[in-house]
Design a protein around this motif. Structure first.
Motif, mmCIF file in Angstrom:
data_model
loop_
_atom_site.group_PDB
_atom_site.id
_atom_site.type_symbol
_atom_site.label_atom_id
_atom_site.label_comp_id
_atom_site.label_asym_id
_atom_site.label_seq_id
_atom_site.Cartn_x
_atom_site.Cartn_y
_atom_site.Cartn_z
ATOM 1 N N LEU A 1 61.636 52.174 62.221
ATOM 2 C CA LEU A 1 61.502 53.231 63.227
ATOM 3 C C LEU A 1 60.715 52.764 64.442
ATOM 4 O O LEU A 1 59.773 51.974 64.336
ATOM 5 C CB LEU A 1 60.801 54.455 62.633
ATOM 6 N N GLY A 2 61.115 53.293 65.602
ATOM 7 C CA GLY A 2 60.348 53.115 66.823
ATOM 8 C C GLY A 2 59.454 54.322 67.052
ATOM 9 O O GLY A 2 59.288 55.170 66.174
ATOM 10 N N ARG A 3 58.920 54.415 68.261
ATOM 11 C CA ARG A 3 58.016 55.522 68.610
ATOM 12 C C ARG A 3 58.726 56.471 69.548
ATOM 13 O O ARG A 3 59.282 56.053 70.573
ATOM 14 C CB ARG A 3 56.748 54.970 69.258
ATOM 15 N N LEU A 4 58.722 57.759 69.212
ATOM 16 C CA LEU A 4 59.446 58.757 69.984
ATOM 17 C C LEU A 4 59.023 58.778 71.445
ATOM 18 O O LEU A 4 59.856 58.872 72.344
ATOM 19 C CB LEU A 4 59.241 60.142 69.361
ATOM 20 N N GLU A 5 57.727 58.675 71.690
ATOM 21 C CA GLU A 5 57.236 58.730 73.073
ATOM 22 C C GLU A 5 57.792 57.578 73.908
ATOM 23 O O GLU A 5 58.088 57.747 75.094
ATOM 24 C CB GLU A 5 55.702 58.725 73.080
ATOM 25 N N ASP A 6 57.976 56.392 73.303
ATOM 26 C CA ASP A 6 58.601 55.261 74.000
ATOM 27 C C ASP A 6 60.079 55.556 74.235
ATOM 28 O O ASP A 6 60.634 55.211 75.274
ATOM 29 C CB ASP A 6 58.464 53.974 73.174
ATOM 30 N N GLY A 7 60.714 56.204 73.253
ATOM 31 C CA GLY A 7 62.130 56.545 73.372
ATOM 32 C C GLY A 7 62.396 57.517 74.493
ATOM 33 O O GLY A 7 63.398 57.395 75.212
ATOM 34 N N GLU A 8 61.508 58.493 74.672
ATOM 35 C CA GLU A 8 61.690 59.477 75.739
ATOM 36 C C GLU A 8 61.659 58.806 77.116
ATOM 37 O O GLU A 8 62.388 59.183 78.021
ATOM 38 C CB GLU A 8 60.612 60.562 75.637
ATOM 39 N N ARG A 9 60.800 57.784 77.234
ATOM 40 C CA ARG A 9 60.751 57.053 78.513
ATOM 41 C C ARG A 9 62.023 56.230 78.717
ATOM 42 O O ARG A 9 62.538 56.114 79.824
ATOM 43 C CB ARG A 9 59.514 56.151 78.546
ATOM 44 N N LEU A 10 62.534 55.663 77.615
ATOM 45 C CA LEU A 10 63.748 54.838 77.698
ATOM 46 C C LEU A 10 64.961 55.676 78.077
ATOM 47 O O LEU A 10 65.798 55.274 78.890
ATOM 48 C CB LEU A 10 63.978 54.146 76.355
ATOM 49 N N ILE A 11 65.052 56.874 77.467
ATOM 50 C CA ILE A 11 66.218 57.741 77.687
ATOM 51 C C ILE A 11 66.273 58.258 79.118
ATOM 52 O O ILE A 11 67.345 58.561 79.643
ATOM 53 C CB ILE A 11 66.189 58.915 76.675
ATOM 54 N N LEU B 1 66.808 66.302 60.058
ATOM 55 C CA LEU B 1 66.622 64.890 60.385
ATOM 56 C C LEU B 1 65.567 64.647 61.473
ATOM 57 O O LEU B 1 64.679 63.806 61.266
ATOM 58 C CB LEU B 1 67.956 64.245 60.780
ATOM 59 N N PRO B 2 65.610 65.339 62.643
ATOM 60 C CA PRO B 2 64.572 65.065 63.658
ATOM 61 C C PRO B 2 63.164 65.298 63.133
ATOM 62 O O PRO B 2 62.242 64.536 63.446
ATOM 63 C CB PRO B 2 64.914 66.067 64.779
ATOM 64 N N ARG B 3 62.986 66.345 62.324
ATOM 65 C CA ARG B 3 61.653 66.652 61.793
ATOM 66 C C ARG B 3 61.183 65.570 60.829
ATOM 67 O O ARG B 3 60.052 65.083 60.935
ATOM 68 C CB ARG B 3 61.687 68.013 61.088
ATOM 69 N N VAL B 4 62.042 65.159 59.909
ATOM 70 C CA VAL B 4 61.662 64.142 58.922
ATOM 71 C C VAL B 4 61.372 62.809 59.608
ATOM 72 O O VAL B 4 60.399 62.127 59.281
ATOM 73 C CB VAL B 4 62.775 63.980 57.861
ATOM 74 N N VAL B 5 62.209 62.441 60.589
ATOM 75 C CA VAL B 5 61.995 61.188 61.323
ATOM 76 C C VAL B 5 60.681 61.244 62.094
ATOM 77 O O VAL B 5 59.887 60.292 62.077
ATOM 78 C CB VAL B 5 63.168 60.905 62.288
ATOM 79 N N ALA B 6 60.433 62.361 62.784
ATOM 80 C CA ALA B 6 59.215 62.494 63.590
ATOM 81 C C ALA B 6 57.957 62.401 62.739
ATOM 82 O O ALA B 6 56.927 61.893 63.184
ATOM 83 C CB ALA B 6 59.240 63.817 64.353
ATOM 84 N N GLU B 7 58.038 62.880 61.495
ATOM 85 C CA GLU B 7 56.870 62.871 60.611
ATOM 86 C C GLU B 7 56.672 61.524 59.915
ATOM 87 O O GLU B 7 55.678 61.317 59.225
ATOM 88 C CB GLU B 7 57.010 63.971 59.553
#
Length: 350
Positions: free
Chosen positions: A226-236, A196-202
């Protein structure tokens, strides 16, 4: 791992003195185990070395990160090969040589390459945006064990179990719920949780995709943008609370003692405000099934069998209902003191 498994993909602009001949990129997806491949690189500082082998495996996870999806080959790859192309028999690049496993540092026939389908996607993003933009779902997941599959009535263990929803993330407020099992994402099957993380990231940021879920013994289909992972990392990066332990008597079962979630227990166990409901675990018996599964005092039971519980009495009722339904295991959704959710399967004591 011999060469660096976290080799970056870069797009370089060069002004060559002599004309350069570019090699065509091919598709890695159609390649199969047993297909012949050629690896080219500069091992040990030697120029232009060519080795030959076959594809040994696809989608290989070498524990270098959450998006591992390597082509494994026995074409000899040594130190200095990183970044070199892996060709199919049509002269097309179907991989970028990245890593080897070797006790000695030399090739033992276990090498890894980034698939060209993944590389071309990253290259396109670098050209357009100057950076990578990965998709983000905003959930925490865990594997679906045989025990979890049995407790959910799934039969075969497969998919990725949604353990929690990130506040403010794409899944927050969507139709996806904690306790769902993701079986398919954007038309791609999720056989193992790490898929799942790989498919979502791609998947393209901002794309609205169909997700097939297993929920309460049936399959349902939902959509999510979907959102953007880089934005999510800042949110988390905005959560942290230490904790403490204490004890309070109440109803007991499966080696645990339960207490109400109220102002007093919040203060006693230093529970975060993000924990809005549930039942506090006030004691864990030594040698019990709960201790065996690393359940700790101060955790909060949020659900049992995908049904919310808000009192020790409700915990006892849900466990009794689970036994009467003929289940051998009970599926608990448990929150840590800081609000981190995870599923735990506990064997019922007859």
């Amino acid at each position: 791992i011999g060469t660096d498994p976290k080799t970056d993909i870069a797009v370089l602009k060069v002004n060559p003195e002599a004309p350069l001949v570019e090699v065509p990129f091919g598709r890695s997806e159609p390649m199969e185990i047993g297909d012949w491949v050629l690896a080219i690189g500069n091992p040990f500082g030697l120029g232009g070395t060519v080795t030959m082998g076959i594809i040994s495996a696809e989608g290989r996870d070498i524990n270098s990160g959450p998006y591992d999806n390597f082509i494994q080959t026995d074409a000899s790859i040594n130190r200095g090969n990183s970044g070199g192309p892996l060709f199919n028999m049509n002269g097309e690049v179907i991989g970028i040589n990245t890593a080897i496993i070797s006790p000695s540092g030399g090739s033992i026939g276990i090498g890894f390459a980034i698939p060209s389908d993944l590389a071309t996607n990253v290259i396109a993003q670098l050209r357009e945006f100057g950076e990578t933009r990965r998709g983000w779902l905003g959930v925490s997941i865990q594997p679906v064990s045989d025990e979890i599959a049995e407790s959910l009535g799934m039969g075969e263990a497969r998919g990725a179990l949604i353990a929690g929803i990130t506040k403010g993330g794409p899944a927050d407020g969507s139709e996806i719920e904690a306790g769902d099992v993701v079986l398919e994402f954007d038309g791609k099957p999720i056989d193992e949780w790490r898929d799942l993380p790989r498919v979502v990231a791609e998947t393209q940021v901002g794309k609205t995709v169909d997700v097939v879920l297993f929920r309460k013994e049936e399959e349902v289909e939902v959509t999510i943008t979907l959102g953007r992972l880089e934005d999510g990392e800042r949110l988390i990066a905005s959560n942290a609370t230490p904790g403490e332990e204490e004890e309070e008597a109440a109803i007991s079962a499966l080696g645990m003692t339960f207490g109400e979630l109220n102002d007093e227990t919040r203060e006693t166990y230093d529970l975060g405000e993000e924990i809005e409901s549930g039942v506090v675990i006030t004691a864990v018996e030594e040698g019990s099934v709960a201790e065996d599964k690393s359940v700790v005092v101060g955790s909060v039971i949020v659900e049992i069998g995908q049904v919310e519980v808000n009192s020790p009495e409700e915990v006892a009722e849900r466990l009794e209902e689970t036994r009467k339904a003929g289940r051998q295991n009970a599926l608990f959704l448990i929150s840590s003191k800081t609000g981190e959710l995870s599923f735990v399967v506990l064997k019922l004591d007859g």
